[in-house]
Enzyme design. Structure first.
Site, PDB file in Angstrom:
ATOM      1  N   ASN A  10       6.613  15.304  -2.405  1.00 24.73           N
ATOM      2  CA  ASN A  10       6.129  14.210  -2.765  1.00 24.73           C
ATOM      3  C   ASN A  10       4.637  14.307  -2.083  1.00 24.73           C
ATOM      4  O   ASN A  10       4.644  14.177  -0.895  1.00 24.73           O
ATOM      5  CB  ASN A  10       6.750  13.107  -2.422  1.00 24.73           C
ATOM      6  CG  ASN A  10       6.082  11.622  -2.823  1.00 24.73           C
ATOM      7  OD1 ASN A  10       4.818  11.513  -2.585  1.00 24.73           O
ATOM      8  ND2 ASN A  10       6.764  10.777  -3.462  1.00 24.73           N
ATOM      9  N   HIS A  13       1.279  10.683   0.236  1.00 21.29           N
ATOM     10  CA  HIS A  13       0.559  10.223   1.310  1.00 21.29           C
ATOM     11  C   HIS A  13      -0.583  11.228   1.768  1.00 21.29           C
ATOM     12  O   HIS A  13      -1.047  10.785   2.730  1.00 21.29           O
ATOM     13  CB  HIS A  13       1.654  10.089   2.416  1.00 21.29           C
ATOM     14  CG  HIS A  13       2.424   8.904   2.071  1.00 21.29           C
ATOM     15  ND1 HIS A  13       1.938   7.563   1.802  1.00 21.29           N
ATOM     16  CD2 HIS A  13       3.795   8.760   1.641  1.00 21.29           C
ATOM     17  CE1 HIS A  13       3.031   6.944   1.446  1.00 21.29           C
ATOM     18  NE2 HIS A  13       4.020   7.594   1.395  1.00 21.29           N
ATOM     19  N   HIS A  46       3.790   9.251  -6.951  1.00 20.75           N
ATOM     20  CA  HIS A  46       4.226   8.075  -7.316  1.00 20.75           C
ATOM     21  C   HIS A  46       2.927   7.348  -7.790  1.00 20.75           C
ATOM     22  O   HIS A  46       1.993   7.111  -7.239  1.00 20.75           O
ATOM     23  CB  HIS A  46       4.825   7.209  -6.432  1.00 20.75           C
ATOM     24  CG  HIS A  46       5.398   6.098  -6.868  1.00 20.75           C
ATOM     25  ND1 HIS A  46       6.199   5.193  -5.844  1.00 20.75           N
ATOM     26  CD2 HIS A  46       5.072   5.251  -7.967  1.00 20.75           C
ATOM     27  CE1 HIS A  46       6.222   4.117  -6.390  1.00 20.75           C
ATOM     28  NE2 HIS A  46       5.702   3.897  -7.382  1.00 20.75           N
ATOM     29  N   ARG A  48       1.423   4.107  -8.573  1.00 17.52           N
ATOM     30  CA  ARG A  48       1.812   2.696  -8.332  1.00 17.52           C
ATOM     31  C   ARG A  48       0.700   1.848  -9.050  1.00 17.52           C
ATOM     32  O   ARG A  48      -0.265   2.230  -9.548  1.00 17.52           O
ATOM     33  CB  ARG A  48       1.745   2.319  -6.818  1.00 17.52           C
ATOM     34  CG  ARG A  48       3.037   2.753  -6.204  1.00 17.52           C
ATOM     35  CD  ARG A  48       2.686   2.149  -4.616  1.00 17.52           C
ATOM     36  NE  ARG A  48       4.164   2.072  -3.983  1.00 17.52           N
ATOM     37  CZ  ARG A  48       5.232   1.228  -3.917  1.00 17.52           C
ATOM     38  NH1 ARG A  48       4.787   0.141  -4.342  1.00 17.52           N
ATOM     39  NH2 ARG A  48       5.972   1.466  -3.311  1.00 17.52           N
ATOM     40  N   ARG A  52      -2.389   2.590  -4.891  1.00 17.12           N
ATOM     41  CA  ARG A  52      -2.747   2.497  -3.373  1.00 17.12           C
ATOM     42  C   ARG A  52      -2.717   3.986  -2.776  1.00 17.12           C
ATOM     43  O   ARG A  52      -3.410   4.191  -1.882  1.00 17.12           O
ATOM     44  CB  ARG A  52      -1.764   1.726  -2.601  1.00 17.12           C
ATOM     45  CG  ARG A  52      -0.313   2.413  -2.442  1.00 17.12           C
ATOM     46  CD  ARG A  52       0.629   1.527  -1.602  1.00 17.12           C
ATOM     47  NE  ARG A  52       0.707   0.353  -2.066  1.00 17.12           N
ATOM     48  CZ  ARG A  52       2.085  -0.473  -1.749  1.00 17.12           C
ATOM     49  NH1 ARG A  52       2.852   0.133  -0.818  1.00 17.12           N
ATOM     50  NH2 ARG A  52       2.360  -1.450  -2.347  1.00 17.12           N
ATOM     51  N   GLU A  73       6.739   9.367 -10.381  1.00 19.48           N
ATOM     52  CA  GLU A  73       7.645   8.449 -10.218  1.00 19.48           C
ATOM     53  C   GLU A  73       6.679   7.060 -10.604  1.00 19.48           C
ATOM     54  O   GLU A  73       5.227   6.865 -10.694  1.00 19.48           O
ATOM     55  CB  GLU A  73       7.794   7.959  -8.687  1.00 19.48           C
ATOM     56  CG  GLU A  73       8.467   9.037  -8.194  1.00 19.48           C
ATOM     57  CD  GLU A  73       8.716   8.993  -6.579  1.00 19.48           C
ATOM     58  OE1 GLU A  73       8.101   8.219  -6.245  1.00 19.48           O
ATOM     59  OE2 GLU A  73       9.480   9.825  -5.903  1.00 19.48           O
ATOM     60  N   THR A 104       9.255   2.172  -1.308  1.00 19.34           N
ATOM     61  CA  THR A 104      10.279   1.676  -2.475  1.00 19.34           C
ATOM     62  C   THR A 104      11.361   1.332  -1.494  1.00 19.34           C
ATOM     63  O   THR A 104      12.053   2.104  -0.903  1.00 19.34           O
ATOM     64  CB  THR A 104      10.378   2.897  -3.309  1.00 19.34           C
ATOM     65  OG1 THR A 104       9.062   3.403  -3.797  1.00 19.34           O
ATOM     66  CG2 THR A 104      11.406   2.331  -4.659  1.00 19.34           C
ATOM     67  N   GLU A 154      18.551   9.470  -9.293  1.00 18.72           N
ATOM     68  CA  GLU A 154      18.069   9.832  -8.017  1.00 18.72           C
ATOM     69  C   GLU A 154      18.476   8.777  -6.776  1.00 18.72           C
ATOM     70  O   GLU A 154      18.548   7.627  -7.242  1.00 18.72           O
ATOM     71  CB  GLU A 154      16.621   9.994  -7.772  1.00 18.72           C
ATOM     72  CG  GLU A 154      16.078  10.432  -6.297  1.00 18.72           C
ATOM     73  CD  GLU A 154      14.762  11.036  -6.259  1.00 18.72           C
ATOM     74  OE1 GLU A 154      14.216  11.551  -7.015  1.00 18.72           O
ATOM     75  OE2 GLU A 154      14.221  10.633  -5.178  1.00 18.72           O
ATOM     76  N   HIS A 194      14.341   9.859  -0.070  1.00 19.25           N
ATOM     77  CA  HIS A 194      13.697   8.605   0.484  1.00 19.25           C
ATOM     78  C   HIS A 194      14.105   8.676   1.911  1.00 19.25           C
ATOM     79  O   HIS A 194      15.079   8.538   2.242  1.00 19.25           O
ATOM     80  CB  HIS A 194      14.266   7.318  -0.143  1.00 19.25           C
ATOM     81  CG  HIS A 194      13.107   6.285   0.514  1.00 19.25           C
ATOM     82  ND1 HIS A 194      12.914   5.711   1.559  1.00 19.25           N
ATOM     83  CD2 HIS A 194      12.090   5.757  -0.439  1.00 19.25           C
ATOM     84  CE1 HIS A 194      11.966   4.710   1.427  1.00 19.25           C
ATOM     85  NE2 HIS A 194      11.206   4.954   0.325  1.00 19.25           N
TER      86      HIS A 194
HETATM   87  N1  PXP Z   1      12.270   9.353  -4.156  1.00 17.95           N
HETATM   88  C1  PXP Z   1      11.592   8.443  -4.742  1.00 17.95           C
HETATM   89  C2  PXP Z   1      12.348   7.658  -5.988  1.00 17.95           C
HETATM   90  C3  PXP Z   1      10.652   7.519  -4.040  1.00 17.95           C
HETATM   91  O1  PXP Z   1      10.201   6.499  -4.454  1.00 17.95           O
HETATM   92  C4  PXP Z   1      10.096   8.223  -2.762  1.00 17.95           C
HETATM   93  C5  PXP Z   1       8.943   7.612  -2.037  1.00 17.95           C
HETATM   94  O2  PXP Z   1       7.937   7.443  -2.818  1.00 17.95           O
HETATM   95  C6  PXP Z   1      10.689   9.506  -2.190  1.00 17.95           C
HETATM   96  C7  PXP Z   1      11.755   9.903  -3.047  1.00 17.95           C
HETATM   97  C8  PXP Z   1      10.377  10.152  -1.154  1.00 17.95           C
HETATM   98  O3  PXP Z   1      10.531   9.442   0.153  1.00 17.95           O
HETATM   99  P1  PXP Z   1       9.806   9.852   1.484  1.00 17.95           P
HETATM  100  O4  PXP Z   1       8.200   9.609   1.057  1.00 17.95           O
HETATM  101  O5  PXP Z   1      10.278   8.711   2.363  1.00 17.95           O
HETATM  102  O6  PXP Z   1      10.321  10.968   1.699  1.00 17.95           O
END
Ligand code: PXP
Length: 251
Positions: A10, A13, A46, A48, A52, A73, A104, A154, A194
């Site tokens: 992901n 960030h 994601h 949003r 952001r 996402e 989330t 998930e 997550h």
């Molecule tokens: N899976 C989902 C559905 C999420 O919303 C997120 C956070 O955006 C993640 C995985 C990844 O989480 P993390 O950034 O904490 O690794």
């Protein structure tokens, strides 16, 4: 059963840092290419409602440039459904979204929102997008996901990652293991994510019914110190080790 375990990286960030100053640097799409070169099987982003981190044009560029599947996402809103139907990523993970949250915070209440979600799942499936529901590892949420026709769930690993002591962590891990087995029985493909890091990803990777991990914040943070390639390679090694350790466990 195949023991393949995919790693989705992901890149949200990277966009968070970019947006702190405006402009184009650092570019989440460049980070995505580097993650793929280091062994990511897919990229997650994601979009949003408040934009952001990831922005609309990031999704367009990721969709155009990536050689691996893109998992978008998003919240189950009409605006996001329209974007997803237009961009047609490989997969879409529906998540709950609150403006005031930092991330989330919990899973989608698939059981409580069946009627509104049914329409969204159907609209995305009709567009050829593989739909996943981000849910807590609870049987009634999995049953709702199956009933809604989502092919994938998930499991939210946040409570497991945040557990304050070993006993609670073991309890959360057992909950995820049981949920993954229940998902498999319901015919759902099971993903997890997550809050996962080098220490917490291995035990989740050991669960044979889990087929994909989606990991962001920890990897992007680690990339500050080692570079994203090294962070992804190290994560791959952690999950390969975890998978091998779980190979003899009953599913
Ligand atoms: N899976 C989902 C559905 C999420 O919303 C997120 C956070 O955006 C993640 C995985 C990844 O989480 P993390 O950034 O904490 O690794």
């Amino acid at each position: 059963m195949t023991d393949e375990l995919r790693l989705g990286v992901n890149v949200d960030h990277v966009a968070t840092v970019r947006n702190a100053r405006g402009g184009a640097h650092p570019d989440p799409v460049r980070a995505a290419h580097m993650a793929v070169a280091a062994g990511a099987d897919g990229i997650t982003a994601h979009l949003r409602e408040d934009r952001r981190h990831i922005r609309d044009d990031d999704i367009v560029r990721l969709r155009k440039e990536l050689s691996v599947p893109l998992n978008m996402e998003m919240a189950a809103t009409p605006e996001m459904v329209a974007i997803c139907r237009r961009e047609r990523p490989h997969a879409c993970c529906l998540v709950p979204e609150k403006r005031a949250e930092r991330t989330t915070e919990g899973g989608l209440d698939a059981a409580g929102q069946r009627d509104s979600l049914r329409e969204v799942v159907t609209a995305l499936r009709e567009a050829g997008v593989r739909v996943s529901l981000f849910v807590e590892p609870e049987p009634h949420q999995l049953e709702a996901a199956a009933e809604l026709g989502a092919p994938v769930v998930e499991l939210h690993t946040g409570a497991y990652c945040d557990a304050e002591d070993a006993q609670r962590r073991d309890g959360e891990l057992a909950r995820i293991r049981d949920a993954a087995a229940r998902a498999a029985k319901l015919g759902l493909e099971c993903h997890a994510g997550h809050g996962l890091g080098f220490d917490t990803a291995g035990p989740i990777a050991a669960i044979a019914n889990v087929r994909e991990l989606n990991i962001g914040h920890f990897l992007i943070g680690e990339a500050v110190f080692t570079g994203i390639g090294e962070a992804v390679r190290r994560m791959r090694a952690c999950i390969a080790e975890g998978r091998a350790a779980g190979a003899d466990d009953p599913a």
